[in-house]
Each structure stands twice: as C-alpha cells, then as structure tokens.
Design a protein around this motif. Structure first.
Motif, PDB file in Angstrom:
ATOM      1  N   LEU A 144       0.818  -1.215   0.000  1.00 41.50           N
ATOM      2  CA  LEU A 144       0.000   0.000   0.000  1.00 41.50           C
ATOM      3  C   LEU A 144       0.849   1.261   0.000  1.00 41.50           C
ATOM      4  CD1 LEU A 144      -2.796  -1.058   2.526  1.00 41.50           C
ATOM      5  CD2 LEU A 144      -2.818  -1.174   0.032  1.00 41.50           C
ATOM      6  N   CYS A 156      -1.364   4.993  -1.844  1.00 42.57           N
ATOM      7  CA  CYS A 156      -2.789   5.052  -1.474  1.00 42.57           C
ATOM      8  C   CYS A 156      -2.862   5.494  -0.020  1.00 42.57           C
ATOM      9  CB  CYS A 156      -3.457   3.704  -1.651  1.00 42.57           C
ATOM     10  SG  CYS A 156      -3.316   3.040  -3.330  1.00 42.57           S
ATOM     11  N   ASP A 184      -5.875   4.093   2.260  1.00 42.18           N
ATOM     12  CA  ASP A 184      -5.758   2.653   2.520  1.00 42.18           C
ATOM     13  C   ASP A 184      -4.558   2.358   3.412  1.00 42.18           C
ATOM     14  OD1 ASP A 184      -7.942   2.320   0.922  1.00 42.18           O
ATOM     15  OD2 ASP A 184      -6.794   1.732  -0.860  1.00 42.18           O
TER      16      ASP A 184
END
Length: 363
Positions: free
Chosen positions: A190, A195, A198
């Motif tokens: 991630l 992101c 997230d």
C-alpha cells in the motif's frame, strides 16, 4: 500442609530433616496453593469503564479466535510452531513432575514396609506431626492415602497452571511475528502504491493489534507476576536444599540406595527445568516484541512519503519498549535471570555445607 509444617518444630535441630521437610512438600505446596488462588481470583469478573469480562476466559477466547482467523499458510505454520513448543513444555513438565511424585511415593512406601517388618514406629508418606491415634489402623492407612492423593493433586496444580501460561505467551509471540510480517507487507504494497487512505487504515489495524497484544501480556503479567516471584525464590531454595541433601547423603553413607539418588537427581532436574521454561518463555517474548520494528526496516520504507514515514516512527518507538514478564514487577524473566538463579542456588548450597561442616567439627 499443616501437619507437615508442625513437624518442623519437632525436627528443628536436624538440618537434614528440616531441609527435606521444606523441599519435598512445604515449598511445593506454597507455590501450588498460590497458583490455585490466582487462577480462582482471575476467573472473577474484571471491570473497567467500557465492559466486564472474565480475564483468563477472555484470553483463552482470543487464543481460539487467533486459531480460527489464521488463513495464510505461513501464519498457520507460525502458530503451529509456537503451539508445538508450548505443548512440548507442558508435556515434559507434567511427565517429569508426576514422575517425581511416583518415585518419591515408591521410596516412601518401601521405607514404610521396612519399618513394619522390623517392628519400628510407623512413618507417614510425608514428614508429619499427628497425634498417636493416627498411627493406629485404620486411621494410619487413611492418612497415608490422603497424603498420597494430596501429593498428586499438588503436583498437578503446580504444573497445570504453567501449561496455561505457556499456551498464552507463546501464542502472543506467534501473533507478534505475524504482525511483523503484516507490517512489512502493508508498507511494501500500500505504501508504494501511494494510497494514503488505505495505507493509514492498514496502519491503524496494525497498531490496534499491537495494543491488543500489549494488553494480553499486561493481563498475564498482572495476574501471575507474584507467582513468578515466589516460584523463582523458592526454586532457588529448592535447588539448594536438594543439592545439600544429596551431598549429606553421600557424606554419611557409602552405600546410598539407587532410588534415593534417582529421586534427588530427578527432583533437582524438574525444579531447574520448570524455572528454565519460565525464563525461556520470557526471553522469547522479549525478542519477539523487540523485533516488531524490524518489519519496518526490512521493507521499502524509503519509498514512502514523509507523512507516512512519520506514522511508522510511532510503531518503532513503541516496540523499543519490549513486552516482558517479571517476577514481582522488578526482575525480568530472561535467560540472564535463570543464570542468576542457578548461581544463587550454588552460593546458598556452599554456605549450608560450610555451616554443617562447622557444626560437625564443633560437636
């Protein structure tokens, strides 16, 4: 336990008998009773401002959930490995503990049979002070039977609580290793994908799991730290007393019964092994909790944004405070502590030998 303790006043001037009385039954009974009381106490409802729970039942529930939630093959293997270690320690402790009782009972019943054949005064399974009426049939047989059952019950209580602690702590160690792998994967997957939402959500999950494991260790620590302290102190004295009894038996007689030597050696081995298990368990917990931050350094953390890197620093700083089990809140259980316990036992043993040698020379 009361008749055994009362017998100390009768044999107080015989160091050998006092040592045997304390080492064989009194100290073991004290540790077993304390563990039983702690277990009963921690089954009660624990209250805080959010919810009520049964402390030990809740910990066992978390252990069952961890087993159910393990889906990845590597995680399952990690948990199986920790479970295998705790099972081996539990089986070894139970077998050796109960085996020691069996050897002692055989030895004592042999002495009882010998005393009966020679027409000597009746002796009990454990050194005890009873009124003369209890040396008459059938009272005598009932007392011996009760002491036989009590010996097995005390030993079972002594080692069974340890088995529960092994399972809980080694499961926590396995969860820390799994959490370290999850942290590494979160950063590599991630973090690099940029992101932020997230990534932050995943880091929150990691932090919550870490805090949950911290709470589990704190619960075990708060529940059993005084048991660890008493067992560490009395194990030191038990090793010292048993070594002294072996030394005295060899000094007094050249023809020592084989069963006596076997019992003394097995007894010392069991005491050393059980306290070694505690210290090994504490050492593994220290290592597993300290290595959590390695999950950050082993990842591609340098590819993260400065904001995400700052989030990781909190995890690193928290893992610098390792999770630990202590004896009485001041002495950390580790292999260094085990070495200190053995050294202290050897030191006390040398002092007792010197005192006994000086007393014999005076006489």
């Amino acid at each position: 336990m009361i008749p055994q303790s009362a017998n100390l006043f009768r044999v107080y001037n015989n160091l050998m008998l006092v040592t045997e009385n304390l080492a064989v039954i009194n100290f073991i009974a004290i540790i077993a009773s304390m563990k039983f009381i702690v277990m009963k106490y921690n089954r009660k409802v624990y209250k805080n401002c959010f919810y009520d729970m049964l402390v030990l039942s809740e910990l066992l529930g978390f252990y069952a959930k961890d087993l159910e939630n393990a889906k990845v093959k590597e995680d399952i293997e990690t948990m199986k490995q920790s479970e295998k270690i705790s099972n081996r320690m539990s089986i070894m402790g139970n077998v050796l503990g109960l085996g020691t009782v069996v050897i002692y009972m055989i030895q004592r019943f042999f002495l009882i049979a010998t005393a009966k054949m020679k027409g000597l005064e009746r002796i009990f399974v454990f050194q005890s002070l009873f009124p003369e009426i209890f040396k008459v049939t059938p009272h005598y047989e009932l007392v011996c039977l009760s002491q036989l059952m009590g010996g097995f019950m005390i030993t079972t209580c002594y080692v069974s609580v340890d088995s529960l602690i092994y399972v809980l702590i080694f499961n926590i160690c396995a969860q820390l290793q799994i959490l370290r792998k999850e942290l590494n994967e979160v950063i590599n997957l991630l973090g690099i994908q940029q992101c932020p939402d997230d990534f932050q959500q995943a880091i929150r999950i990691v932090v919550r799991k870490h805090e949950h494991l911290n709470w589990c260790v704190k619960t075990v620590e708060d529940s059993f730290n005084y048991c660890f302290l008493v067992q560490a102190l009395l194990s030191t004295l038990l090793m010292c007393f048993q070594a002294f009894m072996t030394f005295q038996a060899m000094a007094i007689s050249d023809n020592i019964p084989v069963n006596d030597i076997v019992f003394l050696i097995v007894y010392i081995t069991v005491v050393m092994l059980l306290i070694h298990f505690y210290c090994y368990m504490g050492e593994e917990l220290l290592i597993s909790s300290s290595e959590l931050s390695d999950g950050v350094f082993e990842s591609n953390w340098y590819s993260l944004s400065s904001r995400n890197i700052k989030m990781l620093t909190f995890i690193i700083f928290r893992s610098r405070i390792p999770l630990q089990l202590t004896a009485g809140k001041f002495n950390v259980l580790s292999m260094e502590t085990y070495a200190n316990i053995v050294k202290a036992a050897v030191g006390y043993f040398s002092v007792m030998v010197q005192l006994e040698t000086g007393r014999q020379q005076t006489d």
